[in-house]
Design a protein around this motif. Structure first.
Motif, PDB file in Angstrom:
ATOM      1  N   GLU A  61       0.871  -1.141   0.153  1.00 25.17           N
ATOM      2  CA  GLU A  61       0.037   0.118  -0.183  1.00 25.17           C
ATOM      3  C   GLU A  61       0.819   1.470   0.031  1.00 25.17           C
ATOM      4  N   ALA A  62       1.988   1.128   0.834  1.00 21.17           N
ATOM      5  CA  ALA A  62       2.808   2.347   0.776  1.00 21.17           C
ATOM      6  C   ALA A  62       3.713   2.767  -0.487  1.00 21.17           C
ATOM      7  N   ARG A  63       3.756   1.505  -1.184  1.00 23.55           N
ATOM      8  CA  ARG A  63       4.530   1.615  -2.528  1.00 23.55           C
ATOM      9  C   ARG A  63       3.567   2.327  -3.626  1.00 23.55           C
ATOM     10  N   GLU A  64       2.287   2.038  -3.517  1.00 27.74           N
ATOM     11  CA  GLU A  64       1.119   2.578  -4.454  1.00 27.74           C
ATOM     12  C   GLU A  64       0.715   3.757  -4.261  1.00 27.74           C
ATOM     13  N   PHE A  65       0.508   4.095  -2.805  1.00 30.63           N
ATOM     14  CA  PHE A  65       0.102   5.565  -2.304  1.00 30.63           C
ATOM     15  C   PHE A  65       1.569   6.515  -2.755  1.00 30.63           C
ATOM     16  N   ALA A  66       2.708   6.061  -2.599  1.00 36.07           N
ATOM     17  CA  ALA A  66       4.002   6.749  -3.127  1.00 36.07           C
ATOM     18  C   ALA A  66       3.828   7.250  -4.555  1.00 36.07           C
ATOM     19  N   ALA A  67       3.471   6.064  -5.315  1.00 31.86           N
ATOM     20  CA  ALA A  67       3.337   6.328  -6.755  1.00 31.86           C
ATOM     21  C   ALA A  67       2.215   7.258  -6.947  1.00 31.86           C
ATOM     22  N   PHE A  68       1.465   7.326  -6.273  1.00 28.09           N
ATOM     23  CA  PHE A  68       0.414   8.411  -6.386  1.00 28.09           C
ATOM     24  C   PHE A  68       0.755   9.844  -6.072  1.00 28.09           C
ATOM     25  N   LEU A  69       1.379   9.981  -4.855  1.00 28.03           N
ATOM     26  CA  LEU A  69       1.863  11.080  -4.421  1.00 28.03           C
ATOM     27  C   LEU A  69       3.145  11.943  -5.035  1.00 28.03           C
ATOM     28  N   LEU A  70       4.057  11.084  -5.559  1.00 29.47           N
ATOM     29  CA  LEU A  70       5.465  11.479  -6.048  1.00 29.47           C
ATOM     30  C   LEU A  70       5.156  12.447  -7.280  1.00 29.47           C
ATOM     31  N   PRO A  71       4.143  12.120  -8.087  1.00 32.80           N
ATOM     32  CA  PRO A  71       4.127  12.932  -9.353  1.00 32.80           C
ATOM     33  C   PRO A  71       3.712  14.334  -9.262  1.00 32.80           C
ATOM     34  N   MET A  72       2.928  14.704  -8.147  1.00 28.74           N
ATOM     35  CA  MET A  72       2.469  15.808  -7.714  1.00 28.74           C
ATOM     36  C   MET A  72       3.530  16.646  -7.118  1.00 28.74           C
ATOM     37  N   LEU A  73       4.521  15.903  -6.318  1.00 25.40           N
ATOM     38  CA  LEU A  73       5.604  16.596  -5.981  1.00 25.40           C
ATOM     39  C   LEU A  73       6.649  17.005  -6.734  1.00 25.40           C
ATOM     40  N   ASP A  74       6.895  16.449  -8.150  1.00 30.39           N
ATOM     41  CA  ASP A  74       7.739  16.827  -8.739  1.00 30.39           C
ATOM     42  C   ASP A  74       8.335  18.362  -8.838  1.00 30.39           C
ATOM     43  N   PHE A  75       9.507  18.699  -8.687  1.00 25.98           N
ATOM     44  CA  PHE A  75       9.814  19.924  -8.749  1.00 25.98           C
ATOM     45  C   PHE A  75       9.634  20.712 -10.038  1.00 25.98           C
ATOM     46  N   ASN A  76       9.954  20.055 -11.172  1.00 26.35           N
ATOM     47  CA  ASN A  76       9.484  20.633 -12.449  1.00 26.35           C
ATOM     48  C   ASN A  76       8.306  20.834 -12.950  1.00 26.35           C
ATOM     49  N   PRO A  77       7.852  21.783 -12.899  1.00 24.91           N
ATOM     50  CA  PRO A  77       6.206  21.932 -13.249  1.00 24.91           C
ATOM     51  C   PRO A  77       5.928  21.349 -14.452  1.00 24.91           C
ATOM     52  N   GLN A  78       6.650  21.234 -15.587  1.00 23.68           N
ATOM     53  CA  GLN A  78       6.352  20.423 -16.849  1.00 23.68           C
ATOM     54  C   GLN A  78       5.909  18.893 -16.610  1.00 23.68           C
ATOM     55  N   ARG A  79       6.933  18.510 -15.594  1.00 31.29           N
ATOM     56  CA  ARG A  79       6.695  17.225 -15.318  1.00 31.29           C
ATOM     57  C   ARG A  79       5.733  16.742 -14.156  1.00 31.29           C
ATOM     58  N   ARG A  80       5.262  17.819 -13.469  1.00 36.72           N
ATOM     59  CA  ARG A  80       4.422  17.588 -12.335  1.00 36.72           C
ATOM     60  C   ARG A  80       3.038  17.332 -12.740  1.00 36.72           C
ATOM     61  N   ALA A  81       2.547  16.315 -11.708  1.00 35.61           N
ATOM     62  CA  ALA A  81       1.403  15.681 -12.343  1.00 35.61           C
ATOM     63  C   ALA A  81       0.311  16.563 -12.353  1.00 35.61           C
TER      64      ALA A  81
END
Length: 72
Positions: A34-54
């Motif tokens: 569950e932690a891996r799946e949740f992290a996979a959900f959260l990490l794209p929205m935390l990307d520093f680069n706005p072009q790559r950010r979810a």
């Protein structure tokens, strides 16, 4: 300022990298899968680069939201 001129953090000598899935399992006692799946959900929205950010639309289509057994 929290950084030295060389770009290093001030007053922090030993900073240990702790990936999000490990924080979720070790600190918050979430099941590893569950932690891996949740992290996979959260990490794209935390990307520093706005072009790559979810975007919100990207996240609404994420598989983790469709998982029926996640905690409410």
């Amino acid at each position: 300022m929290i950084l030295h001129r060389q770009g290093e953090l001030k007053h922090i000598k030993n900073l240990k990298f702790w990936d999000l899935a490990s924080v979720l399992t070790e600190k918050y006692k979430i099941d590893e899968a569950e932690a891996r799946e949740f992290a996979a959900f959260l990490l794209p929205m935390l990307d520093f680069n706005p072009q790559r950010r979810a975007t919100a639309s990207d996240l609404l289509a994420h598989a983790w939201l469709a998982t029926p057994d996640k905690p409410q």
